[in-house]
Design a protein around this motif. Structure first.
Motif, mmCIF file in Angstrom:
data_model
loop_
_atom_site.group_PDB
_atom_site.id
_atom_site.type_symbol
_atom_site.label_atom_id
_atom_site.label_comp_id
_atom_site.label_asym_id
_atom_site.label_seq_id
_atom_site.Cartn_x
_atom_site.Cartn_y
_atom_site.Cartn_z
ATOM 1 N N ILE A 7 0.901 -1.018 -0.136
ATOM 2 C CA ILE A 7 0.004 0.052 -0.070
ATOM 3 C C ILE A 7 0.882 1.290 -0.035
ATOM 4 N N ALA A 8 0.942 1.806 -1.017
ATOM 5 C CA ALA A 8 1.650 3.130 -1.202
ATOM 6 C C ALA A 8 1.093 4.432 -1.197
ATOM 7 N N PHE A 9 1.544 5.379 -0.811
ATOM 8 C CA PHE A 9 1.199 6.733 -1.254
ATOM 9 C C PHE A 9 2.502 7.606 -1.299
ATOM 10 N N GLY A 10 2.494 8.875 -1.999
ATOM 11 C CA GLY A 10 3.674 9.562 -2.592
ATOM 12 C C GLY A 10 3.331 11.004 -2.031
ATOM 13 N N GLN A 11 4.477 11.742 -1.810
ATOM 14 C CA GLN A 11 4.259 13.049 -1.421
ATOM 15 C C GLN A 11 5.704 13.807 -1.557
ATOM 16 N N GLN A 12 5.856 15.175 -2.087
ATOM 17 C CA GLN A 12 6.947 15.795 -1.657
ATOM 18 C C GLN A 12 7.168 16.122 -0.075
ATOM 19 N N PRO A 13 8.132 16.571 0.310
ATOM 20 C CA PRO A 13 8.409 17.288 1.703
ATOM 21 C C PRO A 13 7.405 18.430 1.543
ATOM 22 N N CYS A 14 6.434 18.403 2.849
ATOM 23 C CA CYS A 14 5.220 19.292 2.630
ATOM 24 C C CYS A 14 5.197 20.076 3.668
ATOM 25 N N GLY A 15 6.133 20.664 4.227
ATOM 26 C CA GLY A 15 6.046 21.488 5.649
ATOM 27 C C GLY A 15 6.854 20.910 6.539
ATOM 28 N N PHE A 16 7.555 21.595 7.378
ATOM 29 C CA PHE A 16 8.219 20.977 8.692
ATOM 30 C C PHE A 16 7.324 20.544 9.590
ATOM 31 N N PHE A 17 5.996 20.868 9.743
ATOM 32 C CA PHE A 17 5.000 20.100 10.217
ATOM 33 C C PHE A 17 4.049 19.651 8.876
ATOM 34 N N PRO A 18 3.739 18.518 8.912
ATOM 35 C CA PRO A 18 3.204 18.044 7.470
ATOM 36 C C PRO A 18 1.906 18.506 7.549
ATOM 37 N N ALA A 29 -4.034 4.614 4.491
ATOM 38 C CA ALA A 29 -3.013 3.594 4.348
ATOM 39 C C ALA A 29 -3.304 2.644 5.667
ATOM 40 N N ARG A 30 -3.283 2.996 6.579
ATOM 41 C CA ARG A 30 -3.196 2.518 7.926
ATOM 42 C C ARG A 30 -4.642 1.481 7.957
ATOM 43 N N ARG A 31 -5.820 2.186 7.353
ATOM 44 C CA ARG A 31 -7.095 1.852 7.432
ATOM 45 C C ARG A 31 -6.996 0.650 6.504
ATOM 46 N N LEU A 32 -6.535 0.703 5.326
ATOM 47 C CA LEU A 32 -6.363 -0.279 4.461
ATOM 48 C C LEU A 32 -5.664 -1.386 5.005
ATOM 49 N N VAL A 214 10.004 0.653 -8.771
ATOM 50 C CA VAL A 214 10.915 0.140 -7.888
ATOM 51 C C VAL A 214 10.316 -0.388 -6.673
ATOM 52 N N ILE A 215 9.023 0.131 -6.318
ATOM 53 C CA ILE A 215 8.133 -0.428 -5.244
ATOM 54 C C ILE A 215 7.220 -1.441 -5.450
ATOM 55 N N GLY A 216 6.689 -1.603 -6.589
ATOM 56 C CA GLY A 216 5.957 -2.550 -7.186
ATOM 57 C C GLY A 216 4.644 -2.652 -6.050
ATOM 58 N N CYS A 217 3.931 -1.498 -5.944
ATOM 59 C CA CYS A 217 2.638 -1.442 -5.179
ATOM 60 C C CYS A 217 1.536 -2.206 -5.800
ATOM 61 N N THR A 218 0.687 -2.451 -5.184
ATOM 62 C CA THR A 218 -0.672 -3.244 -5.376
ATOM 63 C C THR A 218 -1.655 -2.139 -5.128
ATOM 64 N N HIS A 219 -1.405 -1.262 -4.361
ATOM 65 C CA HIS A 219 -2.590 -0.068 -4.147
ATOM 66 C C HIS A 219 -1.925 1.184 -3.770
ATOM 67 N N TYR A 220 -2.404 2.249 -4.452
ATOM 68 C CA TYR A 220 -1.796 3.336 -4.433
ATOM 69 C C TYR A 220 -2.815 4.399 -3.735
ATOM 70 N N ILE A 221 -2.635 5.384 -2.913
ATOM 71 C CA ILE A 221 -3.615 6.147 -2.431
ATOM 72 C C ILE A 221 -2.984 7.494 -3.126
ATOM 73 N N VAL A 241 -6.843 4.146 -4.783
ATOM 74 C CA VAL A 241 -7.694 4.499 -3.790
ATOM 75 C C VAL A 241 -7.649 6.003 -3.624
ATOM 76 N N ALA A 242 -8.768 6.816 -3.339
ATOM 77 C CA ALA A 242 -8.750 8.149 -3.186
ATOM 78 C C ALA A 242 -8.471 8.353 -1.705
ATOM 79 N N ARG A 243 -7.670 9.278 -1.189
ATOM 80 C CA ARG A 243 -7.331 9.447 0.242
ATOM 81 C C ARG A 243 -8.556 9.920 1.003
ATOM 82 N N ASP A 244 -8.629 9.688 2.222
ATOM 83 C CA ASP A 244 -9.739 9.774 3.015
ATOM 84 C C ASP A 244 -9.982 11.545 3.029
ATOM 85 N N GLU A 245 -11.116 11.806 3.042
ATOM 86 C CA GLU A 245 -11.305 13.464 3.464
ATOM 87 C C GLU A 245 -10.812 14.029 4.726
ATOM 88 N N ILE A 246 -10.179 15.150 4.716
ATOM 89 C CA ILE A 246 -9.872 15.890 5.899
ATOM 90 C C ILE A 246 -10.146 17.649 5.732
#
Length: 258
Positions: A7-18, A29-32, A214-221, A241-246
């Motif tokens: 189960i993979a997700f990707g992101q650039q560094p997005c703030g010193f607090f995420p 990802a944890r739910r899946l 490289v990572i060969g994921c089965t699911h991508y968020i 998989v669409a990420r959960d709303e926040i």
């Protein structure tokens, strides 16, 4: 693909607090993982160079007013073109920023921030995310890692990290030439130089296939922005998989633990 889910997700560094949308990807990802088992992989695209990616929007604890902070940079060239993994942090930035945080975050969050020891922007963000508990049980794959780059598939649509005026810059390969985007339709062409796979990182449209090799994921968020441009037909073996709303998704998440 056979075997346990990846189960993979990707992101650039997005703030010193995420940013909150990244935390939502982690929660998804944890739910899946609870539902199907398997491994969680964070594709950390720290080869990006855009300084706007690390803008950190915080809410005042009393007034609820939003304020945006960011790293400072040693020079204009580094700020604009150096990859995030190579943007050096000035010696006084952390202490100066810590003095401002009391109005926005808890004492625990400030102590976690002050305890991070990193000399570049990408490392600082990653270590802060770890300190917040966001990456517990998550494998991190960095797009700057030479071993990752050399293991990835060949791509024509790419950037190359090359020297320029005493800095490392992330230059776009356009028709065989390396160029820096000066704004609008203006580009600066760099002198020809040799570079290899260990210096290459993907562009937006080639990132999915490069990462997957490289990572060969089965699911991508996928986040809302990614859903608009991801060419899912390029990776028919992935379940998207669409990420959960926040709420306030582009603002910083500051609660510990994540």
């Amino acid at each position: 693909m056979s075997g346990a889910p990846v189960i993979a997700f990707g992101q650039q560094p997005c703030g010193f607090f995420p940013r909150r949308f990244l935390v939502a990807k982690v929660w998804t990802a944890r739910r899946l993982q609870k539902e199907m088992g398997g491994e969680i992989v964070f594709f950390y695209h720290d080869a990006d160079h855009d300084p706007r990616e690390t803008q950190t929007t915080l809410r005042h604890r009393t007034t609820d007013e939003a304020q945006t902070l960011n790293f400072t940079f040693e020079n204009k060239l580094q700020r604009k073109y150096t990859p995030l993994y190579a943007k050096r942090i000035p010696a006084d930035w952390q202490a100066n920023t810590a003095r401002q945080l009391g109005a926005f975050v808890s004492a625990e969050a400030i102590e976690a921030f002050k305890a991070v020891h990193a000399t570049n922007v990408a490392d600082f963000c990653l270590e802060m995310y770890r300190a917040m508990g966001m990456l517990e049980g998550v494998r991190v794959v960095r797009s700057s890692d030479p071993a990752v780059r050399t293991a990835a598939c060949a791509i024509d649509d790419h950037y190359a990290d090359v020297p320029c005026e005493g800095e490392t810059v992330r230059a776009r390969c356009v028709a065989g030439a390396l160029k820096l985007h000066r704004g609008g339709s203006a580009y600066q062409t760099l002198p020809p130089c040799e570079y290899g796979p260990a210096q290459i990182s993907p562009a937006r449209d080639s990132r999915l296939g490069w990462m997957q090799s490289v990572i060969g994921c089965t699911h991508y968020i996928a986040g809302a922005g990614e859903q608009a441009y991801l060419r899912t037909a390029d990776a028919p073996d992935i379940t998207f998989v669409a990420r959960d709303e926040i709420d306030r998704s582009s603002e910083a998440y500051v609660d510990l633990p994540v």
